[in-house]
Design a protein around this motif. Sequence first.
Motif, PDB file in Angstrom:
ATOM      1  N   LEU A   1       0.770  -1.141   0.075  1.00 51.69           N
ATOM      2  CA  LEU A   1       0.119   0.069   0.164  1.00 51.69           C
ATOM      3  C   LEU A   1       0.824   1.169  -0.090  1.00 51.69           C
ATOM      4  O   LEU A   1       0.625   2.067  -0.686  1.00 51.69           O
ATOM      5  CB  LEU A   1      -0.813   0.014   1.252  1.00 51.69           C
TER       6      LEU A   1
ATOM      7  N   ALA B   1       1.368   3.942  -3.076  1.00 50.66           N
ATOM      8  CA  ALA B   1       1.094   5.369  -2.858  1.00 50.66           C
ATOM      9  C   ALA B   1       2.161   6.214  -3.128  1.00 50.66           C
ATOM     10  O   ALA B   1       2.165   7.572  -2.986  1.00 50.66           O
ATOM     11  CB  ALA B   1       0.520   5.708  -1.546  1.00 50.66           C
TER      12      ALA B   1
ATOM     13  N   LYS C   1      -4.647  -1.620   5.377  1.00 46.76           N
ATOM     14  CA  LYS C   1      -5.159  -0.475   4.964  1.00 46.76           C
ATOM     15  C   LYS C   1      -5.583   0.469   5.947  1.00 46.76           C
ATOM     16  O   LYS C   1      -5.183   1.893   5.712  1.00 46.76           O
ATOM     17  CB  LYS C   1      -6.303  -0.879   3.846  1.00 46.76           C
TER      18      LYS C   1
ATOM     19  N   LEU D   1      -4.990   7.232   0.080  1.00 46.21           N
ATOM     20  CA  LEU D   1      -5.036   6.261  -1.010  1.00 46.21           C
ATOM     21  C   LEU D   1      -6.159   6.203  -2.124  1.00 46.21           C
ATOM     22  O   LEU D   1      -7.161   6.780  -1.843  1.00 46.21           O
ATOM     23  CB  LEU D   1      -5.027   4.795  -0.571  1.00 46.21           C
TER      24      LEU D   1
ATOM     25  N   GLN E   1      -4.655   2.730  -6.583  1.00 43.06           N
ATOM     26  CA  GLN E   1      -3.609   2.245  -5.643  1.00 43.06           C
ATOM     27  C   GLN E   1      -3.980   1.168  -4.583  1.00 43.06           C
ATOM     28  O   GLN E   1      -3.143   0.250  -4.427  1.00 43.06           O
ATOM     29  CB  GLN E   1      -3.116   3.553  -4.770  1.00 43.06           C
ATOM     30  N   THR E   2      -5.097   1.315  -4.430  1.00 42.51           N
ATOM     31  CA  THR E   2      -5.461   0.161  -3.106  1.00 42.51           C
ATOM     32  C   THR E   2      -5.656  -0.999  -4.066  1.00 42.51           C
ATOM     33  O   THR E   2      -5.067  -2.152  -3.567  1.00 42.51           O
ATOM     34  CB  THR E   2      -6.816   0.509  -2.761  1.00 42.51           C
TER      35      THR E   2
END
Length: 414
Positions: free
Chosen positions: A66, A70, A241, A256, A260-261
């Motif tokens: 993650l 980012a 997350k 985010l 991106q996730t």
Amino acid sequence: MSKFTELEDQINQFLNDTDVVYHGENMLARMQDLVNALGNPEKQLKIIHVAGTSGKTSTCYFAASLLQSAGFTTGLTVSPHVDSVRERAIINLAPLPEDKWVAQMEEFFAIVQETGVEPSYFEFYMAFAYWLFAKMKLDYAVIETGLGGLWDGSNIARGSDKINIITDIGYDHTEILGENLAAIAKEKAGIIHEGNTTFMYPQSPEIMASIKARTEQMHGGLHVIENVTKNFMVRNFNLSKATVEFLLQRDHKPPLTPMQTKQARSIQIPARAEQIKYQGKTIIMDGSHNPQKLQAFVKYLNQRYPSSSRTLVATLGSNKLATLQDSMNILRQISDQLILTSFHNESLETHKRSSIDADSLVSAAKTAGFTTCEYIDDPPAALQAAIKQSTEQVIITGSFYLLDHLRPHLLSRS
């Protein structure tokens, strides 16, 4: 012999393997002496620190994924490694190439030799990760504990800006961490230091009491997030997350994005519910090695890869003898066809651990009610025997060290 292998041999000869302390003040004091001599690199890092019984490594990988998605340079250290010791200091989700690893390690090794500290295997490579990540001025570092938390060698990271994740806690290493969940949770909660924020899912009352007590003692914040799924990989991703979202907001970074996730979620984590195609078979590998992890893996397997046509290849480490029957009973939920095998791990970290003896494995399998059970001592031969079966899937689980024997072979030919 390659320069990488030669250096690794030199390090193994240097490391303290005659008086390895896995737990207690001596271990942490020695680690503290080492990082002090290195200039306290851990103080130069923004850290996510992860402890727990199950799901630590996948949670760490998801957090690092993650952060990288980012746009942040991110270090990751996990234990145990699967394919190469280079996994002990991963940058942007990739181990350093051997030549770059050797260059950095030669410099670090020379410094350590001058300190007069004689670290254990885990301490040496944990200190290297802290040192390398600080040297490279990474934006963030994700650190997985090795054993427990309070006295774990990673727990020299005590900055107030550290964020912690506590994954699911269960019975493992009870001879060291304690015989009940409250005691085990207290050890895991030891990574929480003054002012730290901690993320976790709701767990049993005795576990929550230990975590809350430590958080209050350290004047920290505790975020208990809602669990919306039983899929353990999705749970681990969601926990990561929530943590990363908080971290980015705290550091005044952009949130985010959905892209991106999605990108971060797609990462393939080595030896964690890892699926490949090999000789027309679906091979699924997972290093679940205690009853809690195995039960979560079984649920995930049946949700993600449902099938009534499986052959199971498995073994367990000698340190798991106390929970062997419980583990074998859970493995029976995967398939009624079992091929047992062995492993021998040469790592100083495990004092050259081996698998449980054949007679004990076979006896537990019979008690668990497997329809067919065969013991083949050689892991590659056991794998080939499984592949020759008429089943659609081959499931390999029970120990990371078994995967260490088989995964490189499978990936090089898949």
